[in-house]
Scaffold this motif. Structure first.
Motif, PDB file in Angstrom:
ATOM      1  N   MET A 294       0.825  -1.199   0.000  1.00 23.71           N
ATOM      2  CA  MET A 294       0.000   0.000   0.000  1.00 23.71           C
ATOM      3  C   MET A 294       0.865   1.257   0.000  1.00 23.71           C
ATOM      4  O   MET A 294       0.539   2.245  -0.679  1.00 23.71           O
TER       5      MET A 294
ATOM      6  N   SER B 226      -1.888  -0.160  -3.611  1.00 20.90           N
ATOM      7  CA  SER B 226      -2.755  -1.292  -3.930  1.00 20.90           C
ATOM      8  C   SER B 226      -2.208  -2.546  -3.274  1.00 20.90           C
ATOM      9  O   SER B 226      -0.990  -2.710  -3.141  1.00 20.90           O
TER      10      SER B 226
ATOM     11  N   GLU C 114      -5.303  10.315   9.511  1.00 16.03           N
ATOM     12  CA  GLU C 114      -5.877   9.435   8.492  1.00 16.03           C
ATOM     13  C   GLU C 114      -5.591   9.922   7.074  1.00 16.03           C
ATOM     14  O   GLU C 114      -6.083   9.363   6.104  1.00 16.03           O
TER      15      GLU C 114
ATOM     16  N   ARG D 163      -2.935  11.324   3.839  1.00 11.37           N
ATOM     17  CA  ARG D 163      -1.698  10.901   3.188  1.00 11.37           C
ATOM     18  C   ARG D 163      -1.364  11.889   2.083  1.00 11.37           C
ATOM     19  O   ARG D 163      -2.267  12.365   1.369  1.00 11.37           O
TER      20      ARG D 163
ATOM     21  N   TYR E 106     -11.920   8.280  -8.674  1.00 12.62           N
ATOM     22  CA  TYR E 106     -11.635   7.614  -7.404  1.00 12.62           C
ATOM     23  C   TYR E 106     -11.780   8.556  -6.204  1.00 12.62           C
ATOM     24  O   TYR E 106     -11.342   8.222  -5.106  1.00 12.62           O
TER      25      TYR E 106
ATOM     26  N   LYS F 139      -7.545  11.857   2.266  1.00 10.99           N
ATOM     27  CA  LYS F 139      -7.580  10.699   3.139  1.00 10.99           C
ATOM     28  C   LYS F 139      -6.763   9.581   2.491  1.00 10.99           C
ATOM     29  O   LYS F 139      -6.722   9.450   1.269  1.00 10.99           O
TER      30      LYS F 139
ATOM     31  N   ARG G  72      -7.237   6.479   2.091  1.00 14.37           N
ATOM     32  CA  ARG G  72      -7.974   5.587   1.198  1.00 14.37           C
ATOM     33  C   ARG G  72      -8.112   6.209  -0.194  1.00 14.37           C
ATOM     34  O   ARG G  72      -7.912   5.532  -1.211  1.00 14.37           O
ATOM     35  N   VAL G  73      -8.446   7.490  -0.260  1.00 15.56           N
ATOM     36  CA  VAL G  73      -8.610   8.172  -1.543  1.00 15.56           C
ATOM     37  C   VAL G  73      -7.282   8.268  -2.279  1.00 15.56           C
ATOM     38  O   VAL G  73      -7.194   8.017  -3.495  1.00 15.56           O
TER      39      VAL G  73
ATOM     40  N   ASN H  15      -4.601   6.352  -1.945  1.00  8.69           N
ATOM     41  CA  ASN H  15      -4.159   5.023  -2.399  1.00  8.69           C
ATOM     42  C   ASN H  15      -4.911   4.592  -3.648  1.00  8.69           C
ATOM     43  O   ASN H  15      -4.310   4.103  -4.616  1.00  8.69           O
ATOM     44  N   GLU H  16      -6.233   4.753  -3.631  1.00  6.64           N
ATOM     45  CA  GLU H  16      -7.026   4.289  -4.765  1.00  6.64           C
ATOM     46  C   GLU H  16      -6.749   5.134  -6.011  1.00  6.64           C
ATOM     47  O   GLU H  16      -6.580   4.587  -7.108  1.00  6.64           O
TER      48      GLU H  16
ATOM     49  N   GLU I 114     -10.681  -4.211   9.355  1.00  9.02           N
ATOM     50  CA  GLU I 114     -10.669  -2.821   8.923  1.00  9.02           C
ATOM     51  C   GLU I 114     -11.966  -2.182   9.350  1.00  9.02           C
ATOM     52  O   GLU I 114     -12.962  -2.867   9.620  1.00  9.02           O
TER      53      GLU I 114
ATOM     54  N   PRO J 269     -16.273   2.152   6.499  1.00 13.85           N
ATOM     55  CA  PRO J 269     -16.261   3.613   6.351  1.00 13.85           C
ATOM     56  C   PRO J 269     -17.616   4.258   6.628  1.00 13.85           C
ATOM     57  O   PRO J 269     -17.681   5.471   6.860  1.00 13.85           O
TER      58      PRO J 269
END
Length: 592
Positions: free
Chosen positions: A280, A285, A319, A321, A348, A403, A405-406, A408-409, A441, A444
Motif C-alpha cells: 500500500m 494497492s 488518516e 496521506r 476515485y 484521506k 484511502r482516496v 491510495n485508490e 478494517e 467507512p
C-alpha cells in the motif's frame, strides 16, 4: 465418420486417403477448380475438387460457408510456390474424391474469420455457439481445459483428494449477496447457492481428509465488471497440518508447473513477497503490478505547515496521506494530457491532481521548475521533494493529497494507467505474494470492525492478545497471490479453536445467538478436535484470462452472462408460470 482431424494433417500424411468432417470456412471457385477450406477444432485444411468427378464437383458448387461436410480424399503436397507458411497445414492439401453435405447453414449473423472483432459483444453472446467456432475462442477454451488437467495432475501427485461439496446450502454472510433458491418441500424457506465452498472445506479438514481440492462453481449476486461473473469457477483447496510458508511454497510450485506446461513460461523461484503495508505504501494497492517501475513516495512530512492547505491539511491528519509520483520523461506531457489524468483520478474521489514539471532543475534550480503550486511551497520543501523523488530534468512529479484511502485508490490507479498508456511495462510476468494483511478494517459508513478477508481467517499467534487491546493492529495469517496487477488467488490459515472464533465474531458485532444461527454447525465442529488447517482458492477464469491474453473472463468462459447478469443466448433470467410459483409457496408483488 472420420480418420483424422483437419488440423492434424501434415506432410507425413502425403499419399494417404483420409476422411474429414467439419465446417466450411471458405469456398473459392478458381475457373473450374473449387477450393474448400474445411475447419474443425484442431485447425483448417485446404481441399481441392477437380471437375473430373462431375457429381462430386456439382455438390462442391452448392457448398457455402458453415455447411457441415464429410470429405474423402487423398493428401498431397501443394504445388510449388503455393504453400501457405501462415497455416499449420500449409504445405499440403487434400484432393477431394467424395463429398457429403451433412447439413446446410444459413448465413451467420457474425463473421467467423478475422473480421469477428467487428461484431458487438451482445451479438457474439446471443449467437455464442457461432462465436465459439472461431479459432481464437476454441484456443482459449482448449487452454482452459489444459489448465485444469495440469492442476488435477499436480494435486493428485501431492496427495490431494477431489471431493465435491453441496450446491444447495445455507445462506451465510460472505461479503456478497447470495443467490437464493426457494424450497418446495419446506415452504417459506430457502437454500443459497454457495459463494465458495469455504465452510464445507473446513469441515472436511475436521473430518480428517487432510488434503482436499475441487474445481468448484461459485455464485455471487454482485455488481459485475470485466473480471466478475455471477457464476464463476475456482480451484478450491484446503490442507491440515501445514503452516502458511509450506502452503504458499506448494502453491507456487503449482503455478510454476502450470505456466511451464501450458504456455511454456518459466516463472521465478521463489516468488517475491511484500507485506500489505509495504504494498500500500509503495503502490497504493494490495495487488500491485510489479511490471510498472513507478512508486508512490510519502512527502507528508515535507508538506507539514505549508501555506497550501490542499497539502497541509492531509499532512496533519492522522488518516491523511500526501504522496508524490515521479514520471520519468513526463515533462513531455501536454496540459491537455495532464487534464485528462486529473479527470481520471477524480473517478476515485480525488479533488485534483497537482504536478511539477522538472524542466531545468540541474542548472536553474527552483526557476527551472514549472507548476501552479510552486508559489505555495518554500525552498526547503521543494528541495526535499526533488531529493526524495530523485527527479531529473525532463521528469514530471504528480501529487496526491487526501484521506489515505482516496490517495491510495486514485494514485494507485494513476500509476497503472501511466504504466500501460506510456509503455512502461518491464517484463511479461511478475508474480508475488502479499502477506501480513490486517485482520480487521473499519467500515467507512458505520465505523464498525469488518473482516478484511472473511471471519474464519486466523490472527497471527503473537497477535492474539491484540484482539482485546488493539484489534486494528492485529495482523492475519492471510496471503494473496498476485500476477501483473491481478489477484490470482487468496487464502489464509483458518481459526481452529472455538474460543478464538467466538472472540472474532464478537469483534465483528456477531452475537452468540447470531453466530449459532448462521454458523452453529461450524462452531460445533470446532469443539470436536479440529486440526490446524488453511487453504486457498485460485480464480480459474482470471488465471486463464491472463494466460491467453484475453481482456475479459467472458472470453474464456463457454457461456457467460452479460454485465447485467443476463444470458442473451437463452434469454435467462425469465418469468415462470403461476403454477410453478404456487408449488414454491411464492407470490410476486405487483409493481406500482
Amino acid at each position: 465418420m472420420r480418420t483424422q482431424y483437419c488440423g492434424d494433417l501434415s506432410s507425413q500424411h502425403i499419399g494417404q486417403e483420409v476422411v474429414l468432417c467439419g465446417w466450411v470456412q471458405r469456398r473459392r471457385d478458381h475457373g473450374g477448380v473449387i477450393f474448400i477450406d474445411l475447419r474443425d477444432r484442431e485447425g483448417l485444411v485446404q481441399v481441392v475438387f477437380d471437375p473430373d468427378r462431375p457429381e462430386v464437383f456439382k455438390r462442391a458448387e452448392q457448398v457455402r460457408s458453415e455447411y457441415v461436410l464429410k470429405i474423402t480424399g487423398r493428401v498431397r503436397a501443394r504445388p510449388a510456390g503455393t504453400a501457405n507458411p501462415d497455416l499449420a497445414t500449409g504445405e499440403i492439401e487434400v484432393l477431394g474424391a467424395d463429398l457429403e453435405i451433412l447439413n446446410t447453414a444459413e448465413t451467420p449473423p457474425i463473421h467467423l474469420d478475422s473480421h469477428a472483432a467487428d461484431a458487438s459483444e451482445e451479438l457474439r453472446l446471443r449467437y455464442r455457439y457461432l462465436d465459439l467456432r472461431r479459432p481464437e475462442m476454441q484456443a482459449r477454451l482448449r487452454t482452459r481445459s489444459r489448465v485444469t488437467q495440469v492442476m488435477r495432475r499436480f494435486l493428485d501427485a501431492h496427495g490431494f483428494l477431489d471431493i465435491e461439496t453441496p450446491i444447495l446450502t445455507k445462506s451465510t454472510p460472505e461479503g456478497a449477496r447470495d443467490y437464493l433458491v426457494p424450497s418446495r418441500t419446506h415452504p417459506g424457506e430457502f437454500f443459497a447457492l454457495p459463494q465458495s465452498p469455504q465452510l464445507f472445506k473446513q469441515l472436511l479438514m475436521m473430518s480428517g481428509f487432510d488434503r482436499y481440492y475441487q474445481i468448484a462453481r461459485c455464485f455471487r449476486d454482485e455488481d459485475l465488471r470485466a473480471d466478475r461473473q455471477p457464476e464463476f469457477t475456482q480451484l478450491d483447496l484446503e490442507v491440515s497440518f501445514m503452516d502458511e510458508d509450506e502452503l504458499m511454497g506448494l502453491m507456487e510450485a503449482l503455478i510454476r508447473e502450470l505456466f511451464r506446461a501450458v504456455i511454456g513460461v518459466e516463472l521465478p523461484d521463489p516468488f517475491p513477497r511484500l507485506t500489505y503495508a509495504e504494498a500500500m505504501r509503495r503502490f497504493g494497492s494490495d495487488r500491485p503490478d510489479l511490471r510498472i517501475p513507478l512508486e508512490l513516495i510519502d512527502v507528508a512530512d515535507l508538506m507539514a505547515g505549508v501555506e497550501f492547505q490542499v497539502f497541509a491539511g492531509p499532512a496533519a491528519d492522522p488518516e491523511g496521506r500526501v504522496v508524490a509520483l515521479r514520471l520519468p520523461k513526463g515533462g513531455a506531457l501536454s496540459r491537455k494530457e495532464i487534464d485528462g489524468y486529473t479527470q481520471f483520478v477524480g473517478i476515485y474521489g480525488a479533488k485534483g491532481l497537482a504536478y511539477i514539471k522538472v524542466n531545468e532543475w540541474t542548472t536553474k534550480g527552483r526557476e527551472g521548475l514549472q507548476s501552479p503550486i510552486l508559489k505555495f511551497l518554500p525552498d526547503a520543501t521543494v528541495a526535499g521533494i526533488m531529493s526524495r523523488t530523485g527527479a531529473v530534468d525532463g521528469d514530471l512529479i504528480f501529487f496526491g493529497a487526501d484521506k489515505a484511502r482516496v490517495v491510495n485508490e486514485s494514485m494507485g490507479a494513476l500509476r497503472v494507467k501511466l504504466g500501460q498508456e506510456l509503455g512502461l511495462l518491464d517484463g511479461e510476468w511478475r508474480p508475488l505474494w502479499v502477506v501480513d494483511f490486517p485482520l480487521f478494517e473499519r467500515d467507512p459508513v458505520n465505523g464498525r470492525w469488518v473482516a478484511l478477508h472473511h471471519p474464519f481467517t486466523a490472527p497471527k499467534e503473537e497477535h492474539l492478545g491484540l484482539l482485546e487491546s488493539d484489534p486494528g493492529a492485529c495482523l492475519s495469517r492471510a496471503y494473496d497471490m498476485v500476477l501483473n496487477g491481478t489477484e490470482l488467488g487468496g487464502g489464509s490459515i483458518r481459526i481452529h479453536r472455538d474460543a478464538v472464533q467466538r472472540q472474532v465474531f464478537k469483534l465483528l458485532n456477531i452475537s452468540d445467538e447470531q453466530a449459532e444461527e448462521r454458523f452453529g454447525f461450524l462452531l460445533k465442529a470446532l469443539r470436536f478436535g479440529c486440526p490446524p488447517h488453511g487453504g486457498l482458492a485460485f480464480g480459474l477464469d482470471r488465471l486463464v484470462m491472463l494466460m491467453t491474453g484475453a481482456s475479459s473472463i467472458r472470453d474464456v468462459m463457454a457461456f457467460p452472462k452479460t454485465q447485467t447478469a443476463a444470458c442473451l443466448l437463452t434469454d435467462a433470467p425469465s418469468t415462470v408460470d403461476e403454477a410453478q410459483l404456487k408449488e414454491l409457496s411464492l407470490r410476486l408483488r405487483t409493481r406500482a
